[in-house]
Write a protein that holds these residues in place. Structure first.
Motif, PDB file in Angstrom:
ATOM      1  N   ALA A  83       0.860  -1.183   0.000  1.00  0.00           N
ATOM      2  CA  ALA A  83       0.000   0.000   0.000  1.00  0.00           C
ATOM      3  C   ALA A  83       0.897   1.234   0.000  1.00  0.00           C
ATOM      4  N   GLY A  84       0.453   2.280  -0.637  1.00  0.00           N
ATOM      5  CA  GLY A  84       1.256   3.495  -0.663  1.00  0.00           C
ATOM      6  C   GLY A  84       0.974   4.323  -1.897  1.00  0.00           C
ATOM      7  N   ALA A  85       1.642   5.464  -1.970  1.00  0.00           N
ATOM      8  CA  ALA A  85       1.433   6.372  -3.091  1.00  0.00           C
ATOM      9  C   ALA A  85       1.909   5.739  -4.394  1.00  0.00           C
ATOM     10  N   LYS A  86       1.142   5.958  -5.452  1.00  0.00           N
ATOM     11  CA  LYS A  86       1.509   5.430  -6.763  1.00  0.00           C
ATOM     12  C   LYS A  86       1.429   6.536  -7.802  1.00  0.00           C
ATOM     13  N   LEU A  87       2.259   6.388  -8.828  1.00  0.00           N
ATOM     14  CA  LEU A  87       2.287   7.341  -9.935  1.00  0.00           C
ATOM     15  C   LEU A  87       1.961   6.620 -11.229  1.00  0.00           C
ATOM     16  N   ASN A  88       1.162   7.241 -12.067  1.00  0.00           N
ATOM     17  CA  ASN A  88       0.898   6.733 -13.412  1.00  0.00           C
ATOM     18  C   ASN A  88       1.636   7.606 -14.413  1.00  0.00           C
ATOM     19  N   ALA A  89       2.364   6.968 -15.312  1.00  0.00           N
ATOM     20  CA  ALA A  89       3.133   7.696 -16.326  1.00  0.00           C
ATOM     21  C   ALA A  89       2.702   7.233 -17.711  1.00  0.00           C
ATOM     22  N   TRP A  90       2.495   8.196 -18.614  1.00  0.00           N
ATOM     23  CA  TRP A  90       2.116   7.897 -20.001  1.00  0.00           C
ATOM     24  C   TRP A  90       3.265   8.274 -20.936  1.00  0.00           C
ATOM     25  N   TYR A  91       3.498   7.420 -21.914  1.00  0.00           N
ATOM     26  CA  TYR A  91       4.585   7.617 -22.868  1.00  0.00           C
ATOM     27  C   TYR A  91       4.010   7.582 -24.288  1.00  0.00           C
ATOM     28  N   GLU A  92       4.749   8.175 -25.205  1.00  0.00           N
ATOM     29  CA  GLU A  92       4.356   8.136 -26.615  1.00  0.00           C
ATOM     30  C   GLU A  92       5.602   8.191 -27.483  1.00  0.00           C
ATOM     31  N   ARG A  93       5.419   7.899 -28.748  1.00  0.00           N
ATOM     32  CA  ARG A  93       6.523   8.005 -29.710  1.00  0.00           C
ATOM     33  C   ARG A  93       6.473   9.385 -30.358  1.00  0.00           C
ATOM     34  N   ASN A  94       7.628  10.047 -30.393  1.00  0.00           N
ATOM     35  CA  ASN A  94       7.670  11.358 -31.036  1.00  0.00           C
ATOM     36  C   ASN A  94       7.910  11.204 -32.537  1.00  0.00           C
ATOM     37  N   ASP A  95       8.112  12.320 -33.225  1.00  0.00           N
ATOM     38  CA  ASP A  95       8.266  12.257 -34.682  1.00  0.00           C
ATOM     39  C   ASP A  95       9.564  11.592 -35.116  1.00  0.00           C
ATOM     40  N   LYS A  96      10.468  11.342 -34.157  1.00  0.00           N
ATOM     41  CA  LYS A  96      11.702  10.614 -34.451  1.00  0.00           C
ATOM     42  C   LYS A  96      11.602   9.148 -34.029  1.00  0.00           C
ATOM     43  N   ASP A  97      10.370   8.722 -33.683  1.00  0.00           N
ATOM     44  CA  ASP A  97      10.082   7.349 -33.251  1.00  0.00           C
ATOM     45  C   ASP A  97      10.764   7.007 -31.931  1.00  0.00           C
ATOM     46  N   GLN A  98      11.020   8.012 -31.119  1.00  0.00           N
ATOM     47  CA  GLN A  98      11.588   7.801 -29.792  1.00  0.00           C
ATOM     48  C   GLN A  98      10.465   7.701 -28.771  1.00  0.00           C
ATOM     49  N   VAL A  99      10.631   6.826 -27.789  1.00  0.00           N
ATOM     50  CA  VAL A  99       9.634   6.681 -26.732  1.00  0.00           C
ATOM     51  C   VAL A  99       9.940   7.719 -25.652  1.00  0.00           C
ATOM     52  N   VAL A 100       9.003   8.644 -25.456  1.00  0.00           N
ATOM     53  CA  VAL A 100       9.243   9.751 -24.523  1.00  0.00           C
ATOM     54  C   VAL A 100       8.089   9.842 -23.526  1.00  0.00           C
ATOM     55  N   LEU A 101       8.394  10.372 -22.359  1.00  0.00           N
ATOM     56  CA  LEU A 101       7.385  10.577 -21.320  1.00  0.00           C
ATOM     57  C   LEU A 101       6.461  11.716 -21.726  1.00  0.00           C
ATOM     58  N   ARG A 102       5.150  11.472 -21.663  1.00  0.00           N
ATOM     59  CA  ARG A 102       4.178  12.476 -22.041  1.00  0.00           C
ATOM     60  C   ARG A 102       3.575  13.175 -20.823  1.00  0.00           C
ATOM     61  N   SER A 103       3.208  12.380 -19.803  1.00  0.00           N
ATOM     62  CA  SER A 103       2.589  12.968 -18.622  1.00  0.00           C
ATOM     63  C   SER A 103       2.712  12.027 -17.433  1.00  0.00           C
ATOM     64  N   VAL A 104       2.639  12.616 -16.241  1.00  0.00           N
ATOM     65  CA  VAL A 104       2.680  11.847 -14.992  1.00  0.00           C
ATOM     66  C   VAL A 104       1.619  12.415 -14.065  1.00  0.00           C
ATOM     67  N   GLU A 105       0.916  11.520 -13.355  1.00  0.00           N
ATOM     68  CA  GLU A 105      -0.041  11.991 -12.363  1.00  0.00           C
ATOM     69  C   GLU A 105      -0.120  11.014 -11.212  1.00  0.00           C
ATOM     70  N   ALA A 106      -0.545  11.491 -10.064  1.00  0.00           N
ATOM     71  CA  ALA A 106      -0.725  10.606  -8.916  1.00  0.00           C
ATOM     72  C   ALA A 106      -1.889   9.678  -9.181  1.00  0.00           C
ATOM     73  N   SER A 107      -1.748   8.420  -8.821  1.00  0.00           N
ATOM     74  CA  SER A 107      -2.817   7.460  -9.015  1.00  0.00           C
ATOM     75  C   SER A 107      -3.919   7.737  -8.008  1.00  0.00           C
TER      76      SER A 107
END
Length: 212
Positions: free
Chosen positions: A187-211
């Motif tokens: 049990a404890g604090a959790k974070l959700n992180a979303w990633y996407e591919r940019n125009d160079k096909d790199q996987v980058v972090l898009r957003s983070v929020e508390a669960s």
């Protein structure tokens, strides 16, 4: 996103930012492992062992939108969930930490990414009645056989079968060869992180929020 990330130590921020890319690499390496087993390129006892366990885990493609859930531990983040089947599967976690596969992961993932993934992915173990080699220990538990698994570990560890059902009978789990020893969810604090591919096909972090 910035407020949440700036509250974390630099090493933890970088771990979250890089996790999406590393999970994508992990999925690609896992497909290579599946292909090697299917083509009989890993032989002997290890090949038979892996063929059995990999047969329990059909792989799914990585989505273009990748999201991951982390436990917010003060000095460490653990990858505990997400939309990619690898990170939620005790079997896949166990394969990542399996000592016999260390050379494979080091080569396919590159050593840096392999070590980083091992650091954030909780350890799990394949419950198999095969004897531990003489002089060896079950990594992470410090025991030489499953019969030595201390009941005290039940406070932090649990047995789950391939369907996710909790099991209590260790000998039966070992004999059935379809179960895993895993860490209990904290049990404890959790974070959700979303990633996407940019125009160079790199996987980058898009957003983070508390669960929630």
């Amino acid at each position: 996103m910035e407020d949440l990330l700036t509250q974390l130590p630099r090493a933890l921020r970088e771990a979250i930012e890089s996790a999406g890319y590393r999970v994508v690499r992990w999925a690609a390496a896992r497909k290579v492992l599946q292909a090697r087993i299917a083509k009989g390129r890993i032989t002997g006892g290890l090949g038979a062992f892996l063929a059995h366990w990999l047969s329990l885990a059909p792989l799914r493609a990585v989505s273009n939108e990748l999201w991951l859930t982390f436990d917010g531990i003060p000095d460490h983040v653990r990858l505990v969930g997400g939309g990619e089947s690898l990170v939620t599967s005790p079997l896949e976690r166990a394969l990542l930490h399996l000592p016999a596969l260390r050379p494979f992961w080091s080569q396919e993932l590159r050593q840096q990414h392999f070590e980083a993934l091992k650091f954030i992915v909780p350890q799990a173990w394949l419950l198999d009645a095969a004897a531990v080699p003489p002089g060896a220990e079950i990594q992470g538990l410090g025991i030489t056989s499953w019969e030595r698994l201390d009941r005290m570990n039940s406070r932090t560890l649990e047995i789950r079968d391939k369907t996710g059902r909790v099991r209590e009978d260790l000998p039966a789990a070992l004999a059935s060869r379809d179960s895993f020893l895993t860490s209990r969810t904290l049990a404890g604090a959790k974070l959700n992180a979303w990633y996407e591919r940019n125009d160079k096909d790199q996987v980058v972090l898009r957003s983070v929020e508390a669960s929630p």
